[in-house]
Design an enzyme around this catalytic site. Structure first.
Site, PDB file in Angstrom:
ATOM      1  N   SER A   1       0.675  -1.580  -0.205  1.00  0.00           N
ATOM      2  CA  SER A   1      -0.205   0.065   0.237  1.00  0.00           C
ATOM      3  C   SER A   1       0.927   1.343  -0.220  1.00  0.00           C
ATOM      4  O   SER A   1       0.230   2.346   0.127  1.00  0.00           O
ATOM      5  CB  SER A   1      -0.885   0.046   1.439  1.00  0.00           C
ATOM      6  OG  SER A   1      -0.239   0.159   2.434  1.00  0.00           O
TER       7      SER A   1
ATOM      8  N   LYS B   1      -5.851   4.212   8.512  1.00  0.00           N
ATOM      9  CA  LYS B   1      -4.268   5.253   8.293  1.00  0.00           C
ATOM     10  C   LYS B   1      -4.778   6.923   7.861  1.00  0.00           C
ATOM     11  O   LYS B   1      -4.070   7.976   8.068  1.00  0.00           O
ATOM     12  CB  LYS B   1      -4.219   4.806   6.855  1.00  0.00           C
ATOM     13  CG  LYS B   1      -3.798   3.468   6.704  1.00  0.00           C
ATOM     14  CD  LYS B   1      -3.253   3.127   5.268  1.00  0.00           C
ATOM     15  CE  LYS B   1      -2.429   2.585   5.405  1.00  0.00           C
ATOM     16  NZ  LYS B   1      -1.920   1.310   4.180  1.00  0.00           N
TER      17      LYS B   1
END
Length: 363
Positions: free
Chosen positions: A256, A301
């Protein structure tokens, strides 16, 4: 014993029993929480994240932070009390265990898979970044792995460059399986290769593959599941870069961070200061063509990014709705689908044209 005292004692004993049950009863859940963020333009554990040799580099004033998620380990078994605590917490997400670990795998297997995905994301980040600034990056199909006790064991080796199969030139990994499965089990397939040692030497020197090739004949076997012809290799791809790029970031896995690595590389390799001094964080996988892909744990996140001081968060298009549902105050979620989208957004940020930014919405 007075009734009030008996009632109080019963309640205390019941509470103790419930707490004990909560601690002793395991539930099939796992927990995600905000992890550390790292500025790809800076250092981590005393070393530059992006190490570039053979090309001029430029200083950058802002932040391009990749973000991470902490997750409970594959061997960890959550109890009921921990699950309830996680459900009530604003900075944690309790999810079904199989969401994070869909198959029966060991901790070592999870770590290996994360490491492989991280390495692949670095490779794609380099390709996407360099092609975005005008380089043409040659790709070569290789033998990525050889299955034990397969027809290819001892015949083909990891790192061998696959030039052709049955005389057909190979331009991308998917062709290999297509050509092999045109055979019946027991038939021969001819691989034209450049052995791994010579292929790697050419790659490190930034040169084309040697013209001296070898033909290796493999007798196919039948796959256990559907009896199609197989040779027992996994085809992959490697690239020849015009200079050395080394991405160093320990204790991080998965794919990611690809987008933020690519943007960090562009910022370091070009004179433009991409952020104009702004604190930008983000996430997203990236492929060789610069397409940005969906990731997991985006709600954690965005929290990690804001806690680190980020003002803007580059969000994969398919994560926008989930990110916007729990976006912390003060963090602008910017929708991106490609590396070009991200570069345009960064230009708008540094030129103070924030009204032009494509924003995420919860709908």
């Amino acid at each position: 014993m007075p009734r009030r005292t008996a009632t109080l004692l019963t309640s205390i004993l019941l509470l103790i029993g419930l707490l004990c049950a909560g601690v002793l009863i395991n539930v099939p859940y796992a927990e995600m929480s905000p992890g550390p963020t790292v500025n790809t333009l800076g250092e981590h554990d005393g070393e530059p994240v992006l190490n570039i040799e053979g090309h001029e580099t430029y200083e950058a004033s802002g932040h391009l932070n990749m973000t991470t998620v902490r997750v409970t380990g594959v061997d960890y078994r959550m109890n009921l009390l921990e699950a309830v605590s996680g459900w009530l917490a604003a900075d944690a997400a309790v999810v079904p265990y199989r969401t994070l670990y869909p198959e029966r795998v060991s901790a070592d297997e999870v770590e290996q898979q994360n490491a492989e995905e991280f390495t692949a994301s670095q490779e794609s980040a380099k390709v996407a970044a360099l092609e975005a600034i005008g380089y043409d990056i040659p790709a070569q199909t290789i033998v990525a792995a050889v299955v034990r006790d397969s027809p290819s064991e001892g015949r083909l080796h990891a790192g061998d460059a696959i030039v052709a199969v049955d005389g057909t030139k190979i331009t991308e990994p998917g062709q290999v399986a297509e050509l092999v499965t045109q055979h019946e089990p027991g038939e021969d397939v001819v691989f034209t290769i450049v052995p791994a040692e010579q292929a790697q030497a050419a790659q490190e020197a930034g040169e084309e593959l040697p013209t001296d090739t070898e033909d290796v004949t493999i007798t196919t076997a039948a796959a256990d599941d559907d009896q199609r012809a197989i040779v027992g290799i996994q085809a992959g791809v490697t690239h020849t870069f015009p200079f050395t790029i080394d991405i160093k970031l320990a204790d991080v896995g998965g794919p990611s961070a690809g987008l933020m690595f690519a943007l960090g590389l562009i910022d370091r390799l070009t004179p433009d200061d991409l952020t104009g001094g702004a604190f930008v964080a983000g996430t997203g996988t990236i492929d060789d063509e610069g397409r940005v892909g969906q990731i997991g744990g985006v709600s954690m996140k965005v929290i990690a990014a804001r806690e680190a001081g980020a003002e803007y968060f580059l969000t994969p298009e398919n994560n926008c709705a989930a990110a916007a549902e729990n976006a912390p105050d003060g963090l602008t979620l910017v929708r991106v689908a490609t590396i070009d989208d991200a570069l345009t957004a960064l230009e708008d940020i540094r030129e103070d044209r924030t009204e032009d930014l494509p924003l995420c919405s919860a709908s």
